[in-house]
Design an enzyme around this catalytic site. Structure first.
Site, short mmCIF file in Angstrom:
data_model
loop_
_atom_site.label_atom_id
_atom_site.label_comp_id
_atom_site.label_asym_id
_atom_site.label_seq_id
_atom_site.Cartn_x
_atom_site.Cartn_y
_atom_site.Cartn_z
N GLU A 65 2.75 0.53 3.44
CA GLU A 65 2.11 -0.18 4.46
C GLU A 65 1.99 -1.64 3.82
O GLU A 65 1.62 -1.89 2.69
CB GLU A 65 0.61 0.24 4.77
CG GLU A 65 -0.04 -0.45 5.87
CD GLU A 65 -1.49 0.01 5.96
OE1 GLU A 65 -1.98 0.69 5.06
OE2 GLU A 65 -1.98 -0.01 7.20
N ASN A 113 -6.13 3.34 7.05
CA ASN A 113 -7.37 3.64 6.90
C ASN A 113 -8.14 3.49 8.06
O ASN A 113 -9.17 4.22 8.32
CB ASN A 113 -7.90 3.10 5.28
CG ASN A 113 -7.48 4.08 4.20
OD1 ASN A 113 -7.14 5.36 4.55
ND2 ASN A 113 -6.86 3.26 3.45
N HIS A 141 0.91 -1.28 0.01
CA HIS A 141 0.08 0.11 0.00
C HIS A 141 0.66 1.30 -0.07
O HIS A 141 1.32 1.68 0.92
CB HIS A 141 -0.86 0.09 1.31
CG HIS A 141 -1.92 1.06 1.29
ND1 HIS A 141 -2.60 1.47 2.24
CD2 HIS A 141 -2.33 1.73 0.27
CE1 HIS A 141 -3.62 2.24 2.07
NE2 HIS A 141 -3.42 2.61 0.97
P1 NAD Z 1 -7.27 5.60 -10.76
O1 NAD Z 1 -8.92 5.52 -11.15
O2 NAD Z 1 -6.77 6.90 -10.82
O3 NAD Z 1 -6.62 4.54 -11.79
C1 NAD Z 1 -6.94 3.27 -11.92
C2 NAD Z 1 -6.59 2.64 -13.53
O4 NAD Z 1 -6.89 1.39 -13.51
C3 NAD Z 1 -7.24 3.51 -14.32
O5 NAD Z 1 -6.24 3.89 -15.18
C4 NAD Z 1 -8.08 2.25 -15.43
O6 NAD Z 1 -8.14 2.37 -16.56
C5 NAD Z 1 -7.36 1.05 -14.74
N1 NAD Z 1 -7.89 -0.18 -14.83
C6 NAD Z 1 -9.17 -0.39 -14.52
N2 NAD Z 1 -9.63 -1.83 -15.10
C7 NAD Z 1 -8.55 -2.30 -15.42
C8 NAD Z 1 -7.94 -3.50 -15.78
N3 NAD Z 1 -8.93 -4.61 -15.98
N4 NAD Z 1 -6.77 -3.93 -16.35
C9 NAD Z 1 -5.92 -2.81 -16.26
N5 NAD Z 1 -6.37 -1.44 -15.60
C10 NAD Z 1 -7.37 -1.22 -15.45
O7 NAD Z 1 -7.33 4.90 -9.37
P2 NAD Z 1 -6.14 5.13 -8.34
O8 NAD Z 1 -6.64 6.34 -7.53
O9 NAD Z 1 -4.81 5.04 -8.80
O10 NAD Z 1 -6.55 3.87 -7.20
C11 NAD Z 1 -5.75 2.64 -7.69
C12 NAD Z 1 -5.61 1.73 -6.48
O11 NAD Z 1 -4.81 2.26 -5.48
C13 NAD Z 1 -6.94 1.51 -5.93
O12 NAD Z 1 -6.81 0.04 -5.28
C14 NAD Z 1 -6.86 2.52 -4.76
O13 NAD Z 1 -7.69 1.88 -3.53
C15 NAD Z 1 -5.48 2.45 -4.19
N6 NAD Z 1 -4.89 3.47 -3.78
C16 NAD Z 1 -5.42 4.78 -3.97
C17 NAD Z 1 -4.77 5.98 -3.30
C18 NAD Z 1 -5.07 7.39 -3.67
O14 NAD Z 1 -4.86 8.32 -3.11
N7 NAD Z 1 -5.79 7.74 -4.87
C19 NAD Z 1 -3.80 5.79 -2.32
C20 NAD Z 1 -3.63 4.55 -1.79
C21 NAD Z 1 -4.10 3.38 -2.43
#
Ligand code: NAD
Length: 299
Positions: A153, A191, A141
């Site tokens: 994490e 979280n 994480h």
């Molecule tokens: P985001 O929406 O910016 O990006 C997600 C990406 O995944 C998109 O580009 C989408 O096209 C792609 N995607 C969707 N389905 C797919 C598939 N089948 N194959 C390949 N790519 C695919 O989301 P994010 O904010 O980058 O979050 C991603 C992960 O990280 C989540 O699990 C989220 O909980 C976690 N996370 C986010 C944050 C934050 O602050 N944004 C912090 C820690 C963890």
């Protein structure tokens, strides 16, 4: 185990940052996204963020060129994970999607490969259970923005082996990060502690204990937090906060985690924070000024 080739799935906010830090640390990175435009945007973002590091004096032009040369892009998971020693999944936070992606990774990645997920709240144990290698599935994480934030994490699922855990802890250090291990229970540690604080800040606003600015000022200056909990909620995305609170609520069956009705209303109405232009604050393109939303401003 020796890790050289890394596949990163999802090239959004987190995926491009994760690809950036691995590439900068000398790993070969396959960045995979279903959306080809997103891959293009991700490479542009990585280039800009590397430039920022050059301006700060922490990276050379040659380092930038090398980092970018270490990244290739791909739209098909089946092809992109074939040579991977480690897969880090950072696709959209959706249980059904992640389970499907992990089945696909498991079918195409080498038998020895470690499969990590960057999920904020989905059970690592549940994800691991749909693969044939649950001992090799782990939570990695990263925090947003990944190139800047030091913490990883590391979440051990119920079946994660000690060897895999040790490898990911060592690898996080190799990336210049500071790992901290947690076990797989709802919200893990970050979280589980952060979201109830944000929810309590929203309750304080909802019950009229104080206004937006007062709540954030008290927490920012009083607790030496870099930003107040309402601003942070806007930055994370109110929909994301809402869904993590629901994971905590359902996972523990304890009403103390239920999202505040004000948060539910804001998410239902599409006021999601910075990304939608308004949450507790209003966000205008190009403006860095913090302006309280008209809905919460005092007359
Ligand atoms: P985001 O929406 O910016 O990006 C997600 C990406 O995944 C998109 O580009 C989408 O096209 C792609 N995607 C969707 N389905 C797919 C598939 N089948 N194959 C390949 N790519 C695919 O989301 P994010 O904010 O980058 O979050 C991603 C992960 O990280 C989540 O699990 C989220 O909980 C976690 N996370 C986010 C944050 C934050 O602050 N944004 C912090 C820690 C963890």
């Amino acid at each position: 185990m020796d890790i050289k080739n890394v596949a990163v799935i999802g090239a959004g906010t987190m995926g491009n940052g994760i690809a950036h830090v691995f590439a900068q640390s000398g790993f070969t990175v396959q960045l995979i996204d279903v959306n080809a435009d997103q891959l293009k945007k991700a490479l542009e973002t990585i280039g800009k963020n590397l430039d920022r590091q050059i301006t700060k004096g922490i990276l050379t032009e040659a380092g930038k060129t090398q980092a970018l040369a270490n990244i290739t892009t791909e739209t098909a998971i089946a092809k992109g994970v074939q040579q991977a020693d480690l897969v880090v999944e950072a696709a959209t936070e959706n249980v059904a999607l992640k389970l499907k992606i992990f089945q696909e990774i498991d079918a195409h990645a080498p038998e020895n490969a470690i499969l990590a997920t960057n999920t904020s709240s989905i059970s690592i144990t549940k994800i691991a259970a749909v693969t044939k290698r649950p001992g090799k599935v782990i939570g990695m994480h990263f925090m947003n923005p990944v190139p800047v934030m030091k913490l990883v994490e590391v979440i051990n699922g119920y079946a994660t082996t000690a060897e895999v855990s040790k490898t990911i802890v060592a690898l996080s250090k190799q990336l210049g990060k500071i790992p901290a291990e947690a076990n797989d229970y709802p919200g893990f540690v970050a979280n589980r502690i952060l979201m109830p604080m944000i929810n309590e800040a929203i309750y304080s606003l909802y019950e009229g204990v104080a206004g937006v600015e007062e709540i954030d000022t008290i927490m920012k200056l009083g607790m030496a937090h870099p930003m107040g909990p309402l601003q942070l909620a806007d930055f994370i995305g109110l929909d994301v906060c809402y869904s993590i609170l629901n994971v905590l609520h359902e996972g523990f069956g304890n009403p103390k985690y239920a999202p505040c009705p004000l948060l539910t209303n804001m998410v239902t109405a599409g006021y999601l924070g910075a990304k939608s232009g308004e949450g507790f604050y209003k966000y205008e393109k190009g403006s860095k000024e913090l302006v309280v939303s008209g809905r919460f401003r005092k007359a």
